[in-house]
Design a protein around this motif. Structure first.
Motif, short mmCIF file in Angstrom:
data_model
loop_
_atom_site.label_atom_id
_atom_site.label_comp_id
_atom_site.label_asym_id
_atom_site.label_seq_id
_atom_site.Cartn_x
_atom_site.Cartn_y
_atom_site.Cartn_z
N ILE A 221 0.83 -1.21 0.00
CA ILE A 221 0.00 0.00 0.00
C ILE A 221 0.86 1.25 0.00
CG2 ILE A 221 -1.59 1.36 1.42
CD1 ILE A 221 -2.84 -1.37 2.26
N PHE A 222 1.84 1.30 0.89
CA PHE A 222 2.63 2.52 1.00
C PHE A 222 3.64 2.66 -0.15
CE2 PHE A 222 0.86 2.56 5.23
CZ PHE A 222 0.65 3.91 5.43
N LEU A 223 4.06 1.55 -0.73
CA LEU A 223 4.88 1.65 -1.94
C LEU A 223 4.07 2.30 -3.05
CD1 LEU A 223 7.39 1.09 -3.66
CD2 LEU A 223 6.54 -1.25 -4.01
N GLY A 224 2.80 1.89 -3.19
CA GLY A 224 1.93 2.50 -4.19
C GLY A 224 1.70 3.97 -3.94
N ILE A 225 1.46 4.33 -2.68
CA ILE A 225 1.26 5.75 -2.34
C ILE A 225 2.51 6.55 -2.65
CG2 ILE A 225 0.88 7.36 -0.43
CD1 ILE A 225 -0.89 5.22 0.88
N TYR A 226 3.66 6.00 -2.30
CA TYR A 226 4.91 6.72 -2.55
C TYR A 226 5.13 6.94 -4.05
CZ TYR A 226 9.86 7.93 -2.46
OH TYR A 226 11.06 8.56 -2.64
N LEU A 227 4.91 5.90 -4.84
CA LEU A 227 5.09 6.03 -6.27
C LEU A 227 4.12 7.04 -6.86
CD1 LEU A 227 5.59 2.27 -7.22
CD2 LEU A 227 7.31 4.07 -7.42
N TYR A 228 2.88 6.99 -6.44
CA TYR A 228 1.85 7.89 -6.96
C TYR A 228 2.04 9.31 -6.43
CZ TYR A 228 -2.79 9.66 -8.22
OH TYR A 228 -3.81 10.39 -8.75
#
Length: 468
Positions: free
Chosen positions: A119-126
């Motif tokens: 989840i937080f990898l996705g948030i960071y990338l986005y």
């Protein structure tokens, strides 16, 4: 977690040998990807923090690109990790059927950690270009913590196999189960620390090696020098700390798993003081080709000039591990670890004296090789600890043969897994090379609005630079 090279005997279940091979392939492949989930977020955090704190465009670009590399590796690792989750019950029905209640907690927490990290990898990338800078940076923290927690949970299972606790066996039944006591067993902290530091060595030396290759090809711009420096600092600290942690972990091995220690030291008989044997093989009870250094075995294994190192003669033959594999795997791990530790100490001494070895081609060649060497040392360490535990899957409680099933069709699963993993490896290499090529050509994705801007509001890498 299982000895991959011991041959099954006629009395072993049909599923034992393919289960060992399958587990060895799956874990040996997945553990490399797991290292990036543990160590890479910290390096991304440092690069991103440096970019914000110092107004450093190059550092911000490194953080952005490393995050995309991390996403590719995470996606591949998610597949292999999911495979492992199913394999424990499929390959080792005796283990999970008997001790499922004991091991359920760490596996459940590892699953939750995986989802948090994703989840937080996705948030960071986005979040690039969409979030305030410091808030965006903080998205790396839960991602990093989740990777560490998930790894701790998995390592706790393996540590429990080496030092089982949190249950009693009464009339052949597992009773008084305490999952927390099993998870926080006697050696879990040191075993986790050993693996945690190994992850930083693997990732730090591997990433630094990529930029070392770029510098060998003439790309000496600041992008490559900073891309080398950040992971190399992490790897340097880990390489120096690792021998200390490993020594502490093995400090009570003579009491906890004497057969494993005897195999490490190639000790056929108990000796006091014991020599250190470098190299050599055991053939028909005799050691051939070893270099012996008097007393050093007792000093390293027992912290004493005179303490004995237990020999294989004190252990029933049916409880002997595969000695030569264990011995050579252990010495490979120690030898490479010592080499890398000495190399980084040399680098920083020379750096302190005002010279930069990054300008020397011989050092860059060594730095390029350090990543594969760190991977080899880590794999050898796992072979040493797992093969050295044999014939036990749960030390002193359950033999590996008792945990396996009778499904000979597991050979098909092994073949299928090998094909899938080969395809995923090829796909990952292709994608990463494609990303690097596009970055070299100057293609830039969405620039961060809070990044320091060039006059034309775009970041153009210096001529001849390469990103990896």
């Amino acid at each position: 977690m299982i000895d991959l090279l011991s041959l099954a005997t006629a009395v072993d279940p049909e599923g034992l040998l393919p289960a060992r091979q399958q587990m060895a392939l799956s874990l040996g492949w997945h553990i490399i990807l797991a290292c990036f989930g543990v160590a890479f977020p910290a390096m991304i955090f440092v690069a991103h923090w440096r970019g914000i704190a110092r107004g450093d465009v190059v550092a911000l670009r490194l953080a952005q690109r490393w995050a995309k590399v991390s996403a590719v590796l995470f996606a591949i690792g998610a597949v292999s990790g999911t495979v492992l989750s199913f394999e424990m019950g499929l390959l080792w029905p005796g283990l999970m059927g008997e001790f499922g209640d004991v091991l359920g907690l760490p596996f459940a927490l590892e699953g939750l950690s995986f989802f948090v990290e994703a989840i937080f990898l996705g948030i960071y990338l986005y979040g690039w270009g969409r979030m305030p800078p410091r808030r965006h940076l903080l998205m790396v923290v839960p991602m990093a913590v989740a990777g560490v927690v998930g790894t701790f949970c998995v390592i706790s299972v393996n540590a429990w196999m080496n030092a089982p606790s949190g249950f009693r066996i009464v009339d052949g039944q597992v009773v008084d189960v305490d999952p927390w006591a099993a998870m926080f067993n006697d050696i879990v902290v040191l075993q986790f620390a050993h693996m945690w530091v190994a992850a930083y060595m693997v990732v730090g030396f591997t990433i630094a090696g990529v930029y070392a290759v770029g510098m060998l090809r003439g790309r000496r711009d600041r992008h490559h020098r900073l891309g080398f420096a950040i992971p190399f600092v992490f790897a340097s600290i880990a390489a120096v700390a690792q021998p200390v942690i490993g020594h502490l972990l093995g400090g009570d091995l003579s009491d906890r798993q004497p057969a494993k220690l005897a195999a490490f030291e190639l000790a056929t008989t108990t000796e006091a003081p014991a020599p250190l044997r470098i190299g050599g093989v055991l053939v028909d009870g005799e050691v051939y080709g070893a270099i012996e250094i008097p007393r050093l075995g007792s000093i390293i294994a027992r912290n004493s000039l005179t303490a004995p190192v237990p020999g294989l003669d004190t252990i029933p033959p049916e409880n002997h591990p595969p000695v030569n594999i264990t011995h050579w795997a252990f010495q490979t791990m120690v030898g490479i670890g010592t080499l890398l530790a000495l190399a980084v100490v040399l680098y920083w001494i020379v750096r302190w004296r005002g010279h930069d070895l990054r300008d020397r081609r011989w050092f860059l060649r060594f730095a390029a090789a350090a990543g594969p060497l760190a991977v080899l040392a880590m794999e050898a360490g796992w072979i040493a600890t797992e093969v050295g535990r044999q014939p036990w899957i749960v030390y002193g409680v359950m033999r590996t043969s008792e945990a396996a099933g009778s499904n000979s069709g597991l050979w098909w699963l092994l073949g299928t897994t090998a094909v899938i993993y080969t395809a995923m490896t090829a796909a990952a290499v292709t994608v990463l090379r494609s990303m690097a090529r596009r970055w070299r050509e100057g293609q830039q994705e969405l620039p961060s609005p809070y990044a320091p801007q060039e006059p034309n509001r775009h970041y153009d890498p210096p001529s001849g630079s390469e990103s990896s």
